[in-house]
Design a protein around this motif. Structure first.
Motif, PDB file in Angstrom:
ATOM      1  N   LEU A 263     -13.159  45.163  -4.069  1.00 27.25           N
ATOM      2  CA  LEU A 263     -13.029  43.982  -4.912  1.00 27.25           C
ATOM      3  C   LEU A 263     -13.844  44.182  -6.177  1.00 27.25           C
ATOM      4  O   LEU A 263     -15.029  44.500  -6.121  1.00 27.25           O
ATOM      5  CB  LEU A 263     -13.524  42.747  -4.162  1.00 27.25           C
ATOM      6  CG  LEU A 263     -13.393  41.404  -4.901  1.00 27.25           C
ATOM      7  CD1 LEU A 263     -11.923  41.023  -5.064  1.00 27.25           C
ATOM      8  CD2 LEU A 263     -14.159  40.315  -4.149  1.00 27.25           C
TER       9      LEU A 263
ATOM     10  N   ASP B 170     -17.369  45.608  -5.144  1.00 26.31           N
ATOM     11  CA  ASP B 170     -18.200  45.049  -4.072  1.00 26.31           C
ATOM     12  C   ASP B 170     -18.644  46.182  -3.151  1.00 26.31           C
ATOM     13  O   ASP B 170     -17.818  46.857  -2.525  1.00 26.31           O
ATOM     14  CB  ASP B 170     -17.395  44.015  -3.287  1.00 26.31           C
ATOM     15  CG  ASP B 170     -18.226  43.333  -2.213  1.00 26.31           C
ATOM     16  OD1 ASP B 170     -19.456  43.548  -2.190  1.00 26.31           O
ATOM     17  OD2 ASP B 170     -17.645  42.594  -1.405  1.00 26.31           O
TER      18      ASP B 170
ATOM     19  N   TRP C  10      -8.374  42.912  -6.525  1.00 25.13           N
ATOM     20  CA  TRP C  10      -8.561  43.984  -5.539  1.00 25.13           C
ATOM     21  C   TRP C  10      -8.054  45.275  -6.164  1.00 25.13           C
ATOM     22  O   TRP C  10      -6.910  45.365  -6.605  1.00 25.13           O
ATOM     23  CB  TRP C  10      -7.820  43.688  -4.244  1.00 25.13           C
ATOM     24  CG  TRP C  10      -8.028  44.761  -3.211  1.00 25.13           C
ATOM     25  CD1 TRP C  10      -7.234  45.815  -2.957  1.00 25.13           C
ATOM     26  CD2 TRP C  10      -9.139  44.858  -2.314  1.00 25.13           C
ATOM     27  NE1 TRP C  10      -7.756  46.590  -1.960  1.00 25.13           N
ATOM     28  CE2 TRP C  10      -8.938  46.020  -1.538  1.00 25.13           C
ATOM     29  CE3 TRP C  10     -10.276  44.089  -2.083  1.00 25.13           C
ATOM     30  CZ2 TRP C  10      -9.824  46.423  -0.549  1.00 25.13           C
ATOM     31  CZ3 TRP C  10     -11.168  44.489  -1.097  1.00 25.13           C
ATOM     32  CH2 TRP C  10     -10.927  45.634  -0.342  1.00 25.13           C
TER      33      TRP C  10
END
Length: 397
Positions: free
Chosen positions: A74, A96, A207
């Protein structure tokens, strides 16, 4: 009485104006014209040169890269915007990395565990070797049985195998740790070279899959000119490349830098022509930097280039120092019986320190001013201090 005073006032003004005019006339009659200019001159030449043709092109970056994610995740941070200039190694975006950090910590723990097991196996092997050594000494003295000695040798071999297995598991654990470390690092996307961000393919909250583009960058340092040439001048351009000759180019965006004129060597001529236009691509090395060393070129700048055709012809040439840029175009000052006169010129192409020009006024052997023409104006008397070539004579004081 009032009318009389007004009449005297008007009369005084007329007399004052007349006096000023009279003084100006006297000054003009006493040589109040433009002062003479000290100049250096050079002769106009008519030379047989290889004709050149104008082709168009643009500045391109040698490095043009779409930065892609090497791992999926992400997108949680985007550090740049379209048009930003970035340095090599600067952070562009972050994914992330929570899961990546967990996997990295697990890999570190696995390495520590494998290292501990290996230490245990080393100790067990060392004990087995010492026991075997004592039994071998007893056998030499005749105090040990054969079965005990065989069991000790078997134990040493077993411990050795376990030691080798522990060593392999430690190597495997270290490899897994390096892989997790690389995946964690890949969560941060950095610029591979210094340049400018020209577009973004992702935004925060998206994403990003493995291999998906994040931003597109171009280098601002590794630049070159690209032009397309017709097939009938291919041989002449190739000959110029082989001889190390330079190509003259005009870049409109750089009018304030040397009049937009730059020169570059041919880097490569593409061997295959475009199937539709029948044009061959040519790469030309080019550089334009200001006094502080800052690159003035930018990808996408348009340009014109003069490429040789291989056909000779007669051209009027003047020293490049003779050309003066004005608001209405380029001109040269020439000596008209010792008085400066203007000749408008149109540049055709450069030839070393001279320029082939088109002009209705210039003729072979005429003297043009190459030094002292910065603040000159028509009708100014010329005092010729010297000439670029010793065989150039003439002019007047």
């Amino acid at each position: 009485m009032l009318m009389m005073e007004l009449g005297m006032s008007v009369l005084n003004r007329i007399l004052a104006v007349g006096l000023v005019g009279l003084m100006s006339g006297i000054a003009s009659g006493q040589g109040g014209g433009p002062p003479p200019a000290n100049v250096v001159v050079d002769a106009v030449r008519v030379e047989q040169l290889v004709q050149r043709r104008v082709v168009t092109g643009e500045i391109r970056s040698r490095l043009h890269s779409e930065l892609a994610a090497q791992v999926e995740g992400l997108l949680v941070a985007m550090m740049v915007e379209q048009g930003d200039v970035v340095a090599r190694g600067q952070v562009i975006a972050r994914l992330d990395d929570v899961r990546a950090k967990i996997e990295f910590d697990r890999a570190m723990a696995a390495v520590d565990f494998a290292a501990a097991v290996m230490m245990e196996r080393e100790a067990e092997l060392e004990i087995a070797r010492r026991d075997l050594g004592r039994l071998e000494e007893l056998e030499r003295l005749g105090s040990s049985g054969v079965s005990q000695l065989d069991e000790a040798k078997t134990l040493v071999a077993s411990r050795g195998a376990l030691m080798a297995q522990a060593k392999a598991e430690l190597v495997s654990a270290k490899g897994e740790l390096r892989l997790r470390e690389r995946e964690l690092a890949d969560m941060t996307i950095v610029a591979p070279f210094a340049g400018r961000v020209v577009s973004k393919q992702s935004e925060v909250g998206q994403w990003v899959g493995r291999g998906d583009g994040v931003v597109t960058m171009v280098s601002l340092d590794e630049l070159e000119a690209w032009v397309d040439i017709p097939e009938d001048v291919y041989a002449a351009v190739q000959k110029t490349q082989e001889s190390g000759g330079k190509i003259e180019m005009a870049i409109p965006a750089l009018n304030g830098f040397n009049g937009g004129r730059v020169y570059g060597e041919i880097l490569a001529i593409l061997p295959n022509a475009d199937s539709l236009s029948r044009l061959f691509g040519v790469r030309i090395g080019v550089s334009a930097k200001d006094d502080d060393g800052k690159n003035l070129l930018r990808p996408g700048m348009s340009l014109s280039a003069w490429v040789p055709t291989g056909t000779p012809g007669d051209f009027v040439t003047v020293s490049k120092d003779a050309i003066v840029r004005t608001a209405t175009g380029e001109i040269v000052y020439y000596s008209n019986d010792g008085v400066s006169a203007i000749a408008p010129v149109t540049r055709l192409f450069g030839v070393g320190d001279r320029v082939a020009v088109r002009s209705m006024a210039l003729r072979d052997g005429m003297l043009v001013v190459v030094d002292g023409n910065e603040r000159m104006f028509p009708g100014q008397p010329l005092i010729i201090q010297g000439a670029v070539r010793d065989d150039v004579v003439g002019g007047g004081e």
